[in-house]
Scaffold this motif. Structure first.
Motif, PDB file in Angstrom:
ATOM      1  N   ARG A 171       0.831  -1.206   0.000  1.00 49.17           N
ATOM      2  CA  ARG A 171       0.000   0.000   0.000  1.00 49.17           C
ATOM      3  C   ARG A 171       0.857   1.245   0.000  1.00 49.17           C
ATOM      4  O   ARG A 171       0.603   2.201  -0.720  1.00 49.17           O
ATOM      5  CB  ARG A 171      -0.922   0.010   1.230  1.00 49.17           C
TER       6      ARG A 171
ATOM      7  N   GLY B 155       2.416   1.667  -3.364  1.00 45.63           N
ATOM      8  CA  GLY B 155       1.408   1.962  -4.372  1.00 45.63           C
ATOM      9  C   GLY B 155       0.844   3.363  -4.246  1.00 45.63           C
ATOM     10  O   GLY B 155       0.299   3.908  -5.187  1.00 45.63           O
TER      11      GLY B 155
ATOM     12  N   LEU C 163      -5.673   3.814  -2.895  1.00 38.37           N
ATOM     13  CA  LEU C 163      -5.273   2.421  -2.860  1.00 38.37           C
ATOM     14  C   LEU C 163      -6.041   1.581  -3.854  1.00 38.37           C
ATOM     15  O   LEU C 163      -5.549   0.568  -4.338  1.00 38.37           O
ATOM     16  CB  LEU C 163      -5.485   1.867  -1.441  1.00 38.37           C
ATOM     17  N   LYS C 164      -7.250   1.975  -4.160  1.00 33.17           N
ATOM     18  CA  LYS C 164      -8.072   1.177  -5.054  1.00 33.17           C
ATOM     19  C   LYS C 164      -8.087   1.728  -6.475  1.00 33.17           C
ATOM     20  O   LYS C 164      -8.860   1.294  -7.298  1.00 33.17           O
ATOM     21  CB  LYS C 164      -9.501   1.117  -4.511  1.00 33.17           C
TER      22      LYS C 164
ATOM     23  N   TYR D 192      -4.037   2.353 -10.830  1.00 30.39           N
ATOM     24  CA  TYR D 192      -3.717   2.202 -12.237  1.00 30.39           C
ATOM     25  C   TYR D 192      -4.351   3.282 -13.100  1.00 30.39           C
ATOM     26  O   TYR D 192      -4.252   3.231 -14.319  1.00 30.39           O
ATOM     27  CB  TYR D 192      -4.150   0.813 -12.724  1.00 30.39           C
TER      28      TYR D 192
ATOM     29  N   GLU E 172      -9.068  -1.334   4.230  1.00 30.89           N
ATOM     30  CA  GLU E 172      -8.691  -1.432   2.823  1.00 30.89           C
ATOM     31  C   GLU E 172      -9.108  -2.749   2.185  1.00 30.89           C
ATOM     32  O   GLU E 172      -9.072  -2.912   0.973  1.00 30.89           O
ATOM     33  CB  GLU E 172      -7.170  -1.253   2.663  1.00 30.89           C
TER      34      GLU E 172
ATOM     35  N   ASN F  42      -7.896  -8.706  -6.514  1.00 29.33           N
ATOM     36  CA  ASN F  42      -6.514  -8.367  -6.121  1.00 29.33           C
ATOM     37  C   ASN F  42      -5.457  -9.129  -6.918  1.00 29.33           C
ATOM     38  O   ASN F  42      -4.408  -9.501  -6.390  1.00 29.33           O
ATOM     39  CB  ASN F  42      -6.295  -8.610  -4.626  1.00 29.33           C
TER      40      ASN F  42
ATOM     41  N   GLN G   3      -2.001  -6.999  -7.230  1.00 29.68           N
ATOM     42  CA  GLN G   3      -1.180  -6.766  -6.037  1.00 29.68           C
ATOM     43  C   GLN G   3      -0.479  -5.408  -6.083  1.00 29.68           C
ATOM     44  O   GLN G   3       0.735  -5.297  -5.938  1.00 29.68           O
ATOM     45  CB  GLN G   3      -0.178  -7.900  -5.870  1.00 29.68           C
ATOM     46  N   TYR G   4      -1.271  -4.375  -6.310  1.00 24.87           N
ATOM     47  CA  TYR G   4      -0.768  -2.996  -6.350  1.00 24.87           C
ATOM     48  C   TYR G   4       0.368  -2.829  -7.355  1.00 24.87           C
ATOM     49  O   TYR G   4       1.273  -2.021  -7.172  1.00 24.87           O
ATOM     50  CB  TYR G   4      -0.335  -2.543  -4.951  1.00 24.87           C
TER      51      TYR G   4
ATOM     52  N   ASP H 181      -7.835  -3.262  -7.595  1.00 27.17           N
ATOM     53  CA  ASP H 181      -6.496  -3.857  -7.576  1.00 27.17           C
ATOM     54  C   ASP H 181      -6.399  -5.034  -8.540  1.00 27.17           C
ATOM     55  O   ASP H 181      -5.633  -5.964  -8.335  1.00 27.17           O
ATOM     56  CB  ASP H 181      -6.156  -4.309  -6.145  1.00 27.17           C
TER      57      ASP H 181
END
Length: 252
Positions: free
Chosen positions: A21, A24, A31-32, A35, A69, A195, A198-199, A237
């Protein structure tokens, strides 16, 4: 002092996630939405259906927990409802329920008579889930089994049962969950896996994080499995959609 089930599972589910986290979030991104550029993420959410007051209230309660999270973001919840409604599963299963946000979203997409089986180890977290499922009027469509998910799955008949599955639990067990789920999925059944990016650490050449290593191996497994059709989406994620083919595909 003995650890509670929630304490035990949070240690597994969040293995190394603090480091992921922090790395990222270096560029100030949520966090979400690691990208997407912030303006793009804001635009997407502003032009999507917003969560209703019950989901907002559940998010607010979950936000007070150290493990907040682990909850899916609102746009992912909406996606789960739309996908569930499109598939119209008679039977669905969720591995990793936490405080119940994703389960509530899936339950809202079920057809009349459809049921969702939720597997989680924490009575503490799922007690919150039960409250909000009741408020949303979906409790009658959800069955909750407490205990290790692999054990709960293993006790189910090894025959096609489910049309939809959602995996969002401890990452090091993803392969085990998949192996247990596969024979219990109906042909054309869909497995959703959370997920899977993984970030962003899955694209790095090396990682010592057990969750990252396990997810990378799992992603490779899916990509090479001739029994399924797979697409990976950059939602939250990373979200993988897996369709169980009626018969294995022929190698090209």
């Amino acid at each position: 002092m003995a650890k509670s089930p929630a304490q035990k599972i949070r240690e597994v589910a969040t293995t190394g996630v603090g480091t992921l986290r922090r790395e990222g979030a270096k560029n100030g991104k949520g966090l979400k939405s690691a990208y997407l550029a912030d303006p793009i993420h804001s635009y997407l959410t502003e032009h999507s259906s917003p969560p209703d007051p019950i989901l907002d209230a559940l998010s607010a309660v979950t936000a007070t927990l150290p493990e907040a999270e682990m909850q899916v973001p609102a746009e992912q919840g909406t996606f789960l409802t739309i996908l569930t409604a499109s598939i119209a599963p008679r039977r669905a299963v969720e591995i990793g329920t936490f405080t119940g946000y994703s389960a509530l979203c899936i339950a809202r997409g079920l057809p009349p008579g459809g049921r969702l089986l939720c597997l989680d180890i924490s009575a503490e977290w799922t007690s919150i889930a039960r409250q909000y499922w009741a408020r949303a009027g979906v409790s009658d469509h959800i069955d909750l089994a407490l205990g290790p998910a692999a054990d709960s799955l293993g006790m189910l008949p090894e025959e096609p049962t489910f049309d939809l599955a959602f995996i969002d639990a401890d990452k090091t067990s993803y392969r085990r969950y998949y192996e247990l789920l596969f024979p219990r999925m109906n042909p054309n059944g869909v497995i959703i896996v959370d997920n899977v990016l993984q970030y962003g650490h899955v694209v790095r050449s090396h990682s010592d994080n057990p969750a990252v290593v396990a997810v990378k191996q799992f992603n490779e497994l899916l990509a090479g499995d001739s029994r399924v059709q797979v697409v990976m989406l950059p939602i939250a994620d990373g979200l993988t959609i897996v369709r169980k083919l009626p018969s294995p595909r022929t190698p090209v």
